[in-house]
Design a protein around this motif. Structure first.
Motif, PDB file in Angstrom:
ATOM      1  N   THR A 144       0.835  -1.199   0.000  1.00 13.20           N
ATOM      2  CA  THR A 144       0.000   0.000   0.000  1.00 13.20           C
ATOM      3  C   THR A 144       0.869   1.247   0.000  1.00 13.20           C
ATOM      4  O   THR A 144       1.858   1.313   0.734  1.00 13.20           O
ATOM      5  N   TYR A 146       0.767   4.993   1.062  1.00 12.61           N
ATOM      6  CA  TYR A 146       0.055   5.988   1.869  1.00 12.61           C
ATOM      7  C   TYR A 146       0.602   7.381   1.542  1.00 12.61           C
ATOM      8  O   TYR A 146       1.818   7.558   1.421  1.00 12.61           O
ATOM      9  N   ILE A 154      -3.548   6.233  -0.286  1.00 16.48           N
ATOM     10  CA  ILE A 154      -4.407   6.008   0.879  1.00 16.48           C
ATOM     11  C   ILE A 154      -4.041   7.033   1.949  1.00 16.48           C
ATOM     12  O   ILE A 154      -2.868   7.205   2.277  1.00 16.48           O
ATOM     13  N   ILE A 156      -3.907   9.018   5.671  1.00 19.33           N
ATOM     14  CA  ILE A 156      -3.599   8.661   7.058  1.00 19.33           C
ATOM     15  C   ILE A 156      -4.271   9.684   7.968  1.00 19.33           C
ATOM     16  O   ILE A 156      -4.071  10.886   7.817  1.00 19.33           O
ATOM     17  N   ASN A 157      -5.065   9.175   8.886  1.00 17.31           N
ATOM     18  CA  ASN A 157      -5.773  10.041   9.832  1.00 17.31           C
ATOM     19  C   ASN A 157      -4.882  10.251  11.057  1.00 17.31           C
ATOM     20  O   ASN A 157      -4.561   9.304  11.764  1.00 17.31           O
ATOM     21  N   GLY A 273      -8.727   8.781   6.225  1.00 18.06           N
ATOM     22  CA  GLY A 273      -7.920   7.618   5.864  1.00 18.06           C
ATOM     23  C   GLY A 273      -7.760   6.662   7.024  1.00 18.06           C
ATOM     24  O   GLY A 273      -8.525   6.680   7.984  1.00 18.06           O
ATOM     25  N   GLU A 274      -6.760   5.812   6.945  1.00 19.30           N
ATOM     26  CA  GLU A 274      -6.534   4.792   7.968  1.00 19.30           C
ATOM     27  C   GLU A 274      -5.802   5.382   9.172  1.00 19.30           C
ATOM     28  O   GLU A 274      -5.055   6.348   9.052  1.00 19.30           O
ATOM     29  N   ASP A 275      -6.036   4.761  10.331  1.00 12.41           N
ATOM     30  CA  ASP A 275      -5.307   5.169  11.536  1.00 12.41           C
ATOM     31  C   ASP A 275      -3.853   4.707  11.433  1.00 12.41           C
ATOM     32  O   ASP A 275      -3.535   3.727  10.753  1.00 12.41           O
ATOM     33  N   ASP A 277      -1.867   2.761  12.854  1.00  8.35           N
ATOM     34  CA  ASP A 277      -1.750   1.591  13.712  1.00  8.35           C
ATOM     35  C   ASP A 277      -0.653   0.695  13.136  1.00  8.35           C
ATOM     36  O   ASP A 277      -0.843   0.046  12.099  1.00  8.35           O
ATOM     37  N   LYS A 280      -1.332  -3.074  12.345  1.00  3.97           N
ATOM     38  CA  LYS A 280      -2.179  -3.291  11.166  1.00  3.97           C
ATOM     39  C   LYS A 280      -1.467  -2.908   9.878  1.00  3.97           C
ATOM     40  O   LYS A 280      -1.801  -3.419   8.803  1.00  3.97           O
ATOM     41  N   ILE A 473     -11.845   0.316   0.886  1.00  3.32           N
ATOM     42  CA  ILE A 473     -11.775   0.802   2.258  1.00  3.32           C
ATOM     43  C   ILE A 473     -13.181   1.007   2.794  1.00  3.32           C
ATOM     44  O   ILE A 473     -13.993   1.712   2.212  1.00  3.32           O
ATOM     45  N   THR A 475     -15.970   2.503   5.022  1.00  2.00           N
ATOM     46  CA  THR A 475     -16.247   3.719   5.782  1.00  2.00           C
ATOM     47  C   THR A 475     -17.481   3.494   6.623  1.00  2.00           C
ATOM     48  O   THR A 475     -18.487   2.987   6.149  1.00  2.00           O
TER      49      THR A 475
END
Length: 780
Positions: A144, A146, A154, A156-157, A273-275, A277, A280, A473, A475
């Motif tokens: 991926t 980011y 993608i 990123i939050n 976007g994704e956390d 983490d 993950k 993704i 939501t």
């Protein structure tokens, strides 16, 4: 070659290329192999633009992915996204979008040009003893790109970027100080302030605010930070009154700088976007390794510093939660470290990077740093790096700087002048290799990578590559309280029978219209004395009453804030939607309480995961995904333990055969066919790397010194016949070893160790409803 490839892939060896003769600088048939566990002592790649360091870096990361070792990649230039440009079928249609710009620049038809490039790439991969199967293994690894602050890849939050770190960080004063210091430094960099931690008022104020929030379990984000700067939750800084140290008008100016960043339309890209983490990012739900590429070429310098520091801090926090290991569990790769690890300055990114270089090896995390600017590296900080790859350098000063940086790491058998001569004459894609895990200095040429090297990806390239992932993704749909059309459905006050608490959400719309829900604060206790489990769970839930005829808690939602945080004072001028009849008739909401208790007893369970074959169970709050990774790590440890025992059994057999082969070759005046010698040379290099010996160079040179003409069978001497017999025995022993390694690999494969789930239900007597209330929510 298949059995040879199987051995080095299953035995944890990274195939980086082939050794280069130090005298002629020609590539030999001896494979350059490093144990993947050697990268736990970290590595540095140094070389000028065009030296081939991107290809070497991608080659290392490809090897890791094939070995199911995940990677986090920081990509300031945009080159590392090329790892997504693979196709095991080498279809021209796949290559066409990757080469279209080049084709147009050369005036060629894009599809015809793509076919030519695809064929060149296939031949290149085959020329380095690789095939479609190997490309497919890498192709199938989840990768991926980011793009923080941008919608190209993608997102990123970063909303949770200031959340409280793990207990492992909080409970260690040194780690806490380092984590806090780099966090504050990155925040100030975001607003263009380069702060001295000991003298900067901004640095000291933010450190106090954030530390106070973390130590008191208070929420902290960029939005709450702005308010806390204006009105801090304390009155003193050290022994000085707050206003004397940093008065309110100055604090307002600082708050306004952060507010301007947050209010900027461009900043919205940081909130979706994704956390961030790390677990993950590294593994999927089945424990398979992933590759996470953070492309930051689009960010300005202050944004880059902010994000890189934030990411490194998250990696440090993740590292602290891992068990110790001498096996390589993950890689952190930075494609250009210029500006992030300078020798004299102390940018926010330097503190977490030093922490990783000093401590990550104990947790199985390897760090690989790459740069074209040898002058801008803190070589004292890099003293923990065990492996150095040095390519072509631009100037004599660069060469001398690198040699000085290596210090005592250079080989005593070779002088600094000889090293200088080697470095000055390196060809493209040829590297000087010095490792604490090797007995001598080596030169090697990098292998042909599996990924197509297009060069830096543009925004449109990244967007096209990530299009399918964006669509997949999930939501979470926002539940919206629908507005009613008539005021007849509202009343100015609501009275209930019994002692029912009514609470009210703060109204930001100004409409003062409320709809009814039931809110509850519940404490649930799970007990399993055999497992030593005694866990409390606090639930803050609500039930939207719209359209319900009974208290059906199957439709409950989690409250975003504790129930007690909602006000009990009725807002002036508020209008309330009519209550359902069953709520009016439910005295003290006892019926709703009973229904909620029954729902929790029936539906809520504590899940424990178990692998019976390994006799191991998950920890409390350990997710299924994390438990799978832990089981996989245990299996890898068992595999390596058995592999070491297997190597011990075979070491003497290979030593004896290699000695016999070397003696036989010295008696042969002319070597056998080039194909046979290539195979034997490659096999010897693999076995030597597997057993950690330096004999590879001696035996490899013996291969290369053999004769180069295939003689007629009638002219083969007894010495030549003996050599052929020994070569056959060597190959048979290799095949035997490969079969044993394959058996071990299958034995400790994750698919042979099923994971089941154990459910622990709460007792009804252990379900306590601390409060249940009629909760009035604002209608939007």
């Amino acid at each position: 070659m298949d059995s040879i490839k199987d051995i080095y892939e299953k035995a944890g060896l990274f195939y980086l290329g082939k050794d280069v003769d130090k005298n002629t600088l020609d590539i030999t048939d001896v494979l350059t192999l490093l144990k993947n566990k050697n990268f736990t002592t970290h590595a540095a790649i140094i070389g000028m633009t065009g030296s081939g360091k991107t290809g070497l870096g991608i080659g290392i990361l490809e090897e890791a992915a094939i070995d199911n070792i995940p990677s986090i990649i920081i990509d300031p230039k945009g080159d590392m996204g090329d790892m997504l440009l693979t196709d095991p079928s080498f279809s021209p249609l796949s290559f066409k979008p990757w080469v279209e710009d080049d084709a147009k620049a050369k005036g060629e038809d894009p599809l015809e040009y793509a076919a030519k490039i695809a064929n060149m790439w296939r031949e290149g991969i085959y020329s380095w003893n690789q095939d479609e199967e190997r490309v497919a293994k890498f192709h199938n690894v989840d990768k991926t790109i980011y793009t923080p602050g941008s919608s190209a890849g993608i997102g990123i939050n970063i909303l949770s970027s200031l959340s409280k770190p793990s207990s492992e960080i909080m409970e260690d004063s040194d780690n806490f100080s380092a984590y806090l210091s780099s966090t504050v430094g990155s925040l100030l960099a975001l607003v263009g302030i380069e702060a001295n931690p000991l003298e900067s008022k901004e640095f000291i104020l933010l450190s106090q605010i954030i530390a106070h929030a973390w130590q008191n379990d208070m929420p902290m984000g960029l939005d709450t930070l702005v308010g806390a700067i204006i009105t801090p939750p304390f009155k003193k800084i050290g022994v000085l009154p707050l206003e004397s140290f940093y008065n309110q008008s100055e604090r307002f100016k600082l708050a306004n700088k952060f507010n301007s960043v947050i209010a900027s339309p461009a900043f919205m890209g940081w909130l979706s976007g994704e956390d961030l983490d790390i677990q993950k990012l590294l593994y999927d739900s089945n424990g398979k390794a992933k590759v996470a590429i953070f492309s930051i070429a689009h960010l300005n310098d202050s944004q880059r510093m902010f994000f890189v520091t934030l990411l490194l801090n998250k990696v440090v926090a993740w590292m602290r939660r891992q068990s110790g290991s001498n096996r390589l569990k993950a890689l952190l790769y930075m494609d250009e470290i210029y500006g992030f690890f300078p020798p004299t300055k102390n940018p926010p990114s330097k503190e977490p990077m030093i922490t990783l270089l000093k401590q990550a090896r104990a947790y199985g995390l390897g760090v690989v740093l790459s740069t074209q600017n040898p002058v801008d590296l803190d070589y004292k900080g890099l003293s923990n790096i065990g492996t150095w790859f040095i390519g072509r350098l631009q100037t004599t000063q660069d060469i001398e700087r690198v040699i000085d940086g290596l210090g005592g790491k250079v080989d005593a058998s070779i002088s600094k002048d000889e090293i200088k001569t080697l470095l000055a004459n390196l060809k493209k894609r040829t590297f000087f290799l010095k490792s604490a895990h090797l007995d001598d200095i080596r030169l090697f040429g990098t292998r042909w990578v599996l990924s197509y090297l297009k060069g830096p990806l543009k925004k449109d390239d990244i967007s096209a590559l990530m299009e399918a992932k964006k669509q997949n993704i999930e939501t979470k749909p926002q539940k919206v309280m629908a507005a009613s059309s008539s005021d007849d459905e509202y009343v100015s006050s609501v009275t209930l029978s019994g002692n029912v608490v009514q609470r009210y959400e703060a109204d930001i719309t100004g409409k003062k219209r409320y709809i009814p829900t039931v809110g509850a604060s519940v404490e649930v206790c799970y007990i399993d004395s055999r497992r030593g489990i005694d866990k409390e769970q606090n639930l803050e839930v609500m039930l939207n009453l719209d359209g319900l005829n009974s208290c059906d808690w199957d439709e409950l939602e989690e409250l975003e804030s504790p129930l007690k945080s909602f006000a009990t004072k009725k807002p002036n001028g508020a209008k309330f939607k009519h209550l359902p009849e069953f709520i009016i008739e439910d005295k003290s909401l006892k019926g709703c309480q009973r229904a909620l208790k029954e729902h929790i007893y029936t539906e809520y369970k504590l899940e424990i995961y178990r692998c019976k074959k390994l006799r191991v169970e998950s920890n409390l709050d350990e997710s299924y995904e994390d438990f799978v990774v832990r089981v996989q790590d245990l299996l890898k440890d068992k595999f390596e333990e058995q592999l070491d025992k297997l190597k011990d059994r075979y070491k003497n057999k290979f030593d004896r055969l290699e000695s016999q082969i070397q003696r036989a070759k010295l008696q042969v005046e002319k070597e056998k066919a080039e194909q046979t010698n290539s195979l034997i040379g490659a096999g010897i290099s693999i076995i030597s790397a597997l057993f950690g010996r330096s004999s590879v160079s001696k035996i490899g040179s013996a291969v290369n010194k053999s004769s180069r003409v295939l003689k007629d069978r009638n002219d083969i001497s007894r010495a030549e016949a003996k050599l052929e017999e020994l070569n056959e025995k060597y190959e048979e022993l290799q095949n035997e070893l490969e079969e044993k390694i394959d058996e071990l690999s299958q034995k400790y494969s994750l698919e042979n160790y099923p994971i089941d789930t154990i459910f622990i239900k709460p007792r009804k007597s252990a379900i306590d409803i601390n409060e249940i209330a009629l909760l009035w929510r604002v209608e939007f």
